[in-house]
Every structure is written in C-alpha cells, then in structure tokens.
Design a protein around this motif. Structure first.
Motif, PDB file in Angstrom:
ATOM      1  N   ILE A  43       4.684  33.696 -15.786  1.00 49.75           N
ATOM      2  CA  ILE A  43       5.604  34.837 -15.800  1.00 49.75           C
ATOM      3  C   ILE A  43       5.695  35.405 -14.384  1.00 49.75           C
ATOM      4  N   GLU A  44       6.927  35.514 -13.869  1.00 51.81           N
ATOM      5  CA  GLU A  44       7.149  35.989 -12.507  1.00 51.81           C
ATOM      6  C   GLU A  44       8.087  37.185 -12.492  1.00 51.81           C
ATOM      7  N   ALA A  45       7.837  38.114 -11.574  1.00 54.77           N
ATOM      8  CA  ALA A  45       8.768  39.218 -11.376  1.00 54.77           C
ATOM      9  C   ALA A  45      10.033  38.653 -10.764  1.00 54.77           C
ATOM     10  N   LEU A  62       6.578  43.272 -15.599  1.00 53.90           N
ATOM     11  CA  LEU A  62       5.565  42.248 -15.369  1.00 53.90           C
ATOM     12  C   LEU A  62       4.192  42.784 -15.780  1.00 53.90           C
ATOM     13  N   ASN A  63       3.889  44.010 -15.364  1.00 50.00           N
ATOM     14  CA  ASN A  63       2.613  44.628 -15.712  1.00 50.00           C
ATOM     15  C   ASN A  63       2.495  44.867 -17.211  1.00 50.00           C
ATOM     16  N   SER A  64       3.631  45.179 -17.844  1.00 51.28           N
ATOM     17  CA  SER A  64       3.634  45.375 -19.290  1.00 51.28           C
ATOM     18  C   SER A  64       3.322  44.065 -20.012  1.00 51.28           C
ATOM     19  N   ALA A  65       3.931  42.978 -19.515  1.00 48.55           N
ATOM     20  CA  ALA A  65       3.683  41.659 -20.110  1.00 48.55           C
ATOM     21  C   ALA A  65       2.228  41.247 -19.905  1.00 48.55           C
ATOM     22  N   LYS A  66       1.690  41.598 -18.744  1.00 49.06           N
ATOM     23  CA  LYS A  66       0.293  41.266 -18.443  1.00 49.06           C
ATOM     24  C   LYS A  66      -0.640  41.992 -19.405  1.00 49.06           C
ATOM     25  N   GLY A  70      -2.250  39.343 -21.580  1.00 49.28           N
ATOM     26  CA  GLY A  70      -3.449  39.043 -20.802  1.00 49.28           C
ATOM     27  C   GLY A  70      -3.140  38.001 -19.740  1.00 49.28           C
ATOM     28  N   LYS A  71      -3.894  37.992 -18.677  1.00 43.70           N
ATOM     29  CA  LYS A  71      -3.645  37.020 -17.607  1.00 43.70           C
ATOM     30  C   LYS A  71      -4.737  35.963 -17.577  1.00 43.70           C
ATOM     31  N   LYS A  95      14.552  36.214 -22.534  1.00 43.81           N
ATOM     32  CA  LYS A  95      15.761  37.037 -22.545  1.00 43.81           C
ATOM     33  C   LYS A  95      15.647  38.239 -21.608  1.00 43.81           C
ATOM     34  N   ASN A  96      14.463  38.484 -21.108  1.00 40.43           N
ATOM     35  CA  ASN A  96      14.245  39.606 -20.193  1.00 40.43           C
ATOM     36  C   ASN A  96      14.747  39.225 -18.805  1.00 40.43           C
ATOM     37  N   LYS A  97      15.796  39.862 -18.332  1.00 34.47           N
ATOM     38  CA  LYS A  97      16.427  39.518 -17.058  1.00 34.47           C
ATOM     39  C   LYS A  97      15.582  39.900 -15.849  1.00 34.47           C
ATOM     40  N   ASN A  98      14.594  40.728 -16.054  1.00 38.36           N
ATOM     41  CA  ASN A  98      13.730  41.136 -14.944  1.00 38.36           C
ATOM     42  C   ASN A  98      12.500  40.242 -14.774  1.00 38.36           C
ATOM     43  N   LEU A  99      12.384  39.253 -15.660  1.00 35.25           N
ATOM     44  CA  LEU A  99      11.246  38.339 -15.588  1.00 35.25           C
ATOM     45  C   LEU A  99      11.729  36.892 -15.627  1.00 35.25           C
TER      46      LEU A  99
END
Length: 437
Positions: A43-45, A62-66, A70-71, A95-99
């Motif tokens: 997962i990338e910003a 990104l931090n929310s997904a983390k 979990g990383k 579908k998240n355009k920011n990731l």
C-alpha cells in the motif's frame, strides 16, 4: 568480528534455477482464524491530483490503513508498507484514489540442477566429505594442490536464501547472525532453519571453514562471518518485500557495526521489482557489495534475471569444469547478457559481469552432510567469498573500489569457452573469470 561471542542467528534467501526464472504477482495463501484466505499487498500513498492537501489526505488514509491492517514492512520513508488482507478487502481498497494498492511479487525458485540423484549422493551427517577442497575452490585459487583455504577475516557475508543449517560442523564456527524474514512476525532473530538445502550449500562455497577438526569442507573465505538471512520458504519461494527488507537490514547492520559486508543473493526473477531494486541501491549506497546469480535461463541472450541484472549488483555466470578453446567453459544453462554490449567493459542493466565455477559444485548440505548441485546460484557465492577475501586484505577500500578490482581480476582471466564467449568483454562470461591469483 570475534566469532567466539554470542551468535545472533539469521536466515537467507537464494535460488538455483534449472528452468526459466519467474516473477509472479501471486499471493501466498494463509488461513486465519475465520478461514479467510489472505494475500500479500503493498500500500502506497498516491495523491492522484497533487497538492499539499491531497498529499495530506493520502498520508492520513495510508496511516488509517496501517492501523487497520497492520504493517509487515515499511518502505519509502514511511510512504508505503506491506501487509496481508483478504481478496475482498484488497478489491475494496483499490477504489481509494489516494492509495496505490498492488499485490506483492512472489519470487519463485526453479528446480535445482543436481548433478546426481542416486542413493548416497547426499551424504549422511556422520560422514566426512569425500573432498575437502572442491574443484571450484581450487580453480578460483588457481591451485590444483590446494589443501585448505584462508582469508576474509572481519568481513561479513550475508547469505539471503532458504536459510542455513548453522549447526553444520563446517559452518558453525563462522555464524554471527541467523535471522528469518519469512515468519508471520516479519523479522525473527535466532532462527534461519533451512529445510530446502540450497542456502546451506551456498554458504559452504562462500565460507565453510573445514570444521573444528579441519577434516571438513572449505569455502573461498573461511575466516569471514556468516549472516544467514532466511528470505525464501522451504519450497524455495518468497516475497519481494521480505527480500527487500533483508537487504536493507543487512546494509543497516553493516553501518551499525561499522563492518564491511558482502550480500549474496542466489535468487532471482525475470522481471525487475521496485522494492528489491531500491533496496539494492540503498545497500550499495551504504557501502555494501551486492553479488547475485545471473540466472539459469541460458544460452539465450537477454536472459539475466533480477536482481543480478541491476547496475548495482554483480551478475555472476556459471563455469563448467572443462576446457574449451584453452579456458573453462560457460555452461549452456547460464543466463546471457546482450551481444550489443560486447566489448564495452561497461556494466549496464542486464549485463553479466563476472564468471565463476557453477557446474557440479560440491558443498555443505542441510542434513549436516554434503551434496552436489549446478547453477549460477553456486557460482555467485564463489565471487562473494572472493570479494570478502580481497576486502579483508584491503580494508580501506570502498565497495566500488573492490568491485573495480574484481573486474580487473576477471579481465586478466579471459573466458573463451561456451556459447557467446569471445575475446574480451562478452555477453556470456562478462569481463572474465575473477580469481585469487
């Protein structure tokens, strides 16, 4: 480093490839408590429209997904991380355009090229080796009467492979780190079990020290310290994020301990991978020398696998123990570079750089005994061992200076045998055969 001090165990990744090397965006199947299948994901910003506010939103998500998933490993200064999730979660997150969400590449080891598979080929633990100094070690030392080897003191050889049997009598005194990068927890210290055999074989060619009784097998640089990093599973398959993390860890360990380190990767894939390539660049920038197998997809040109094909890695071709045109012969299975770059003595993407013994190589095995395998996977540790031996003799050198020296040693031993081999820099043997003398 003092080998008598407490051993920190670690594990390695590597390949010995009989067929073509492959890289597939496939997912390892894990079954969680709920019975759901999980896949490895990066997962990338990715701020699609640019701007400070959009990047801020991307980082926040990104931090929310983390926090949610979990990383496993973190990359790009915290702007990307790998994790595991279900296919359904993966599809929703795309579908998240920011990731930017992609499946992590899986590097798969092709079958080993074993010289023989008859009963007794793999010796039992209690047996002493049938040969203490295999042909490849005698050859790289240029001494057919060689009874033992020496050198490499103070230099680390990080073997990224299927793990290493660190209790093997011919390796136990060399072990300094043993780490597993394939566990569910990510990095696990103190374990690097090799149920495959490949990694133990590779380590032996690089630095086996003959054992405490000096009746065992010798590698090129027996005074070197072994960093055994397990990056591939017992089936010889692994993920690019685990490999990249191990490369970066080795580089950081070299910096932290202020020691010279050579990374050996007897593994590869047909396609470039951004995680691994950036990790190789990172390590090289930290002063670490990276050595890798060229691959076993020859004799077709343009078949060098990654990471060997990268500019900041030394791609090693495999030589056979037979003469042709007055020199050793490049094995047909050994991957080739490009004819268009013959004669330029410049390393570009996809070039073979150095040749070394890689056919019918006798070395340590994971059952405590010994075995014979062929492949560029076997050639690479010969060069890694040579690099450690030369570096120990010239401790003020940088990795770049050492690399130039290895190239010059290769130029002094031109290879004229095998398909594509010719006078000077060629696409089969590269600069030639680098030797101790």
């Amino acid at each position: 480093m003092n080998k008598a001090k407490a051993i920190v165990m670690s594990g390695l990744l590597a390949l010995s490839m009989a067929g073509s090397m492959t890289s597939v965006a496939a997912a390892e199947v894990n079954v969680n408590a709920n019975g759901g299948e999980k896949i490895r994901v990066l997962i990338e910003a990715s701020a699609s429209s640019g701007g400070v506010s959009t990047m801020s939103q991307s980082k926040a998500q990104l931090n929310s997904a983390k926090a949610t998933y979990g990383k496993r490993w973190e990359f790009a200064n915290g702007n990307s991380f790998s994790t595991e999730m279900t296919e359904k979660q993966f599809a929703a997150l795309q579908k998240n355009k920011n990731l930017k969400v992609t499946k992590v590449d899986q590097v798969t080891v092709a079958a080993d090229l074993r010289a023989a598979k008859k009963p007794g080929t793999v010796q039992a633990t209690a047996q002493t080796p049938t040969q203490q100094v295999p042909w490849g070690i005698k050859s790289i030392y240029n001494n057919n009467n060689l009874a033992s080897t020496s050198g490499g003191g103070g230099i680390n050889i990080a073997v990224l492979d299927t793990g290493v049997n660190v209790n093997h009598i011919d390796l136990v005194n060399t072990v300094e780190q043993c780490k597993d990068f394939t566990t569910a927890a990510g990095l696990t210290n103190g374990q690097c079990n090799d149920a495959n055999g490949h990694g133990t074989h590779v380590a032996g060619s690089a630095l086996a020290d003959g054992g405490s009784d000096k009746l065992g097998l010798y590698g090129v640089a027996p005074d070197s310290d072994l960093w055994a990093y397990k990056v591939l599973g017992d089936n010889g398959s692994g993920y690019s994020d685990d490999i990249a993390a191990a490369i970066r860890h080795a580089a950081d360990q070299a910096t932290a301990t202020r020691t010279k380190t050579v990374i050996n990767m007897s593994l590869g894939s047909s396609a470039n991978n951004s995680l691994i390539s950036s990790a190789v660049d990172y390590a090289y920038g930290k002063g670490v020398l990276v050595v890798a197998a060229a691959g076993n997809s020859g004799p077709a040109q343009g078949s060098i696998g990654y990471p060997g094909a990268l500019r900041n890695a030394i791609a090693v071709a495999a030589l056979e123990n037979r003469l042709e045109n007055g020199t050793l012969r490049v094995a047909d299975f050994s991957s080739r570079g490009f004819t268009a770059t013959d004669g330029d003595y410049v390393i570009g993407v996809g070039d073979v750089e150095i040749s070394a013994p890689g056919a019918a190589i006798y070395s340590t095995w994971n059952n405590g005994g010994y075995n014979t395998i062929s492949g560029t996977s076997m050639a690479s540790p010969h060069v890694a061992g040579l690099a450690a031996k030369v570096w120990a003799q010239n401790p003020t050198w940088t990795a770049a200076t050492l690399r130039t020296n290895l190239q010059n040693r290769a130029r002094a031993n031109d290879i004229l045998g095998g398909r594509g081999a010719a006078v000077g820099d060629d696409y089969a043997s590269g600069f030639g055969y680098a030797r101790v003398q």
